[in-house]
Design an enzyme around this catalytic site. Structure first.
Site, PDB file in Angstrom:
ATOM      1  N   LEU A  41       0.832  -1.206   0.000  1.00 32.31           N
ATOM      2  CA  LEU A  41       0.000   0.000   0.000  1.00 32.31           C
ATOM      3  C   LEU A  41       0.863   1.251   0.000  1.00 32.31           C
ATOM      4  O   LEU A  41       0.629   2.189  -0.775  1.00 32.31           O
ATOM      5  CB  LEU A  41      -0.939  -0.010   1.205  1.00 32.31           C
ATOM      6  CG  LEU A  41      -1.872   1.196   1.348  1.00 32.31           C
ATOM      7  CD1 LEU A  41      -3.263   0.770   1.838  1.00 32.31           C
ATOM      8  CD2 LEU A  41      -1.297   2.237   2.316  1.00 32.31           C
ATOM      9  N   LEU A 213      21.528   2.494   1.946  1.00 27.39           N
ATOM     10  CA  LEU A 213      22.536   2.320   2.990  1.00 27.39           C
ATOM     11  C   LEU A 213      22.253   3.179   4.215  1.00 27.39           C
ATOM     12  O   LEU A 213      23.164   3.641   4.895  1.00 27.39           O
ATOM     13  CB  LEU A 213      23.920   2.657   2.423  1.00 27.39           C
ATOM     14  CG  LEU A 213      24.345   1.827   1.214  1.00 27.39           C
ATOM     15  CD1 LEU A 213      25.573   2.438   0.551  1.00 27.39           C
ATOM     16  CD2 LEU A 213      24.630   0.382   1.628  1.00 27.39           C
ATOM     17  N   ASP A 244       9.733   2.582   1.653  1.00 27.74           N
ATOM     18  CA  ASP A 244       8.647   2.439   0.685  1.00 27.74           C
ATOM     19  C   ASP A 244       8.478   3.708  -0.139  1.00 27.74           C
ATOM     20  O   ASP A 244       8.197   3.647  -1.338  1.00 27.74           O
ATOM     21  CB  ASP A 244       7.338   2.110   1.410  1.00 27.74           C
ATOM     22  CG  ASP A 244       7.392   0.784   2.135  1.00 27.74           C
ATOM     23  OD1 ASP A 244       8.155  -0.097   1.698  1.00 27.74           O
ATOM     24  OD2 ASP A 244       6.671   0.618   3.131  1.00 27.74           O
ATOM     25  N   LYS A 277       7.449  13.120   9.364  1.00 24.57           N
ATOM     26  CA  LYS A 277       6.045  13.099   9.788  1.00 24.57           C
ATOM     27  C   LYS A 277       5.713  11.730  10.380  1.00 24.57           C
ATOM     28  O   LYS A 277       6.344  10.726  10.029  1.00 24.57           O
ATOM     29  CB  LYS A 277       5.128  13.362   8.588  1.00 24.57           C
ATOM     30  CG  LYS A 277       5.347  14.689   7.909  1.00 24.57           C
ATOM     31  CD  LYS A 277       4.471  14.810   6.669  1.00 24.57           C
ATOM     32  CE  LYS A 277       4.736  16.095   5.916  1.00 24.57           C
ATOM     33  NZ  LYS A 277       3.914  16.178   4.678  1.00 24.57           N
TER      34      LYS A 277
END
Length: 307
Positions: A41, A213, A244, A277
């Protein structure tokens, strides 16, 4: 080009704790948050926010119906998502004050992807398209072989790395790998960054590799080129979606034909903004934010003593 993400759809249970729980220890969480998540997702939303034409294929449980709406609200095509009768996949995440996290994943509905379902989805895709997979769903080895038959390019983020994945997945069919140091070592049997990439290119000479890394930056390598990029100095709040976000942004730019250094730069900015965030999917920035932030973030040059 359409990008099809055969990916996980999770509900993240995020526990804010003073320190990671130790064996035999019981601790109290300061706060509990619920977020949409799953590598699949998150990567689909990152792809869409970066401007890609992305379709998500996966299964949701009876408690996960809102995940489909979240994807749709973020610009992801959800035509091929199906609901099962079981519980949705979910993650238990501990986050400490530094922003670091550890994660336990339960597959749930993500492990109900079947060959029959994969065949039905792949009927709508063919040569010129690209499929992205992670190791959080079932049937990925079958999907990879089916895509190769249909001349669909394959990108994989082989996380979480596992013995089963190493034994059964046809890595020789992959065009683009997204790996971190742990996955690189498991796939190559090597320790140093240059040795990892040399070994992987020897095994899979027609593939390209994006090796992240951590605080040292990222390396891209294929048989003709090597590119590196450093990091951006930003206050870390939550690292859950960093990888992601990077994967989705790099792949969207790469599929659009942008030069690799530009892909690395945009993906690095996007992942830096994401860690500033809380949460996973909600922290992923839009391309306008990435373009605006590029000019004022403090860049730290790539430095890796093992490279």
């Amino acid at each position: 080009m359409s990008i099809l993400n055969f990916g996980s759809l999770n509900i993240d249970h995020v526990y804010h704790v003073d320190h990671f729980v130790r064996p035999g220890e019981t601790i109290s969480a300061e706060r509990l948050d619920y977020f949409s998540g799953g590598k699949g997702l998150n990567q689909s939303i990152a792809l869409a926010k970066a401007g890609a034409n992305v379709y998500h294929a996966g299964k949701i449980g009876v408690d996960g119906e809102n995940l489909k709406q979240i994807l749709s609200d973020n610009g992801v095509h959800t035509d091929y998502i199906e609901m099962t009768d079981g519980v949705n996949g979910h993650a238990l995440i501990q986050v400490v004050p530094s922003g670091q996290n550890n994660i336990i994943i339960y597959g749930g509905s993500n492990h109900e992807i079947t060959e029959e379902y994969a065949d039905r989805v792949l009927e709508h895709f063919g040569e010129g398209d690209l499929v992205l997979m992670q190791n959080e769903t079932s049937c990925i080895d079958y999907i990879a072989r089916k895509c190769a038959q249909k001349k669909i390019k394959i990108a994989i983020n082989p996380s979480p790395i596992s013995e089963k994945l190493l034994d059964t997945f046809p890595f020789e069919l992959v065009s683009l790998f997204f790996i971190n140091e742990i996955e690189g070592r498991e796939l190559s049997g090597k320790e140093k960054t240059d040795e990892i990439l040399d070994s992987l290119l020897e095994q899979y000479p027609d593939s390209a590799f994006v090796l992240t890394l951590g605080h040292n930056g990222v390396v891209y390598r294929d048989k003709n080129n090597t590119f590196t990029h450093g990091i951006y100095d930003i206050k870390v709040v939550d690292t859950t979606a960093a990888g992601d976000t990077f994967t989705g942004y790099f792949l969207a730019c790469y599929a659009a034909g942008e030069p690799v250094p530009d892909c690395l730069r945009k993906a690095s900015v996007a992942s830096s903004l994401a860690v500033s965030k809380p949460g996973a999917a909600p922290s992923i920035p839009r391309m306008e934010e990435v373009q605006e932030a590029k000019s004022h973030l403090k860049y730290v040059e790539f430095q890796n003593p093992l490279f």
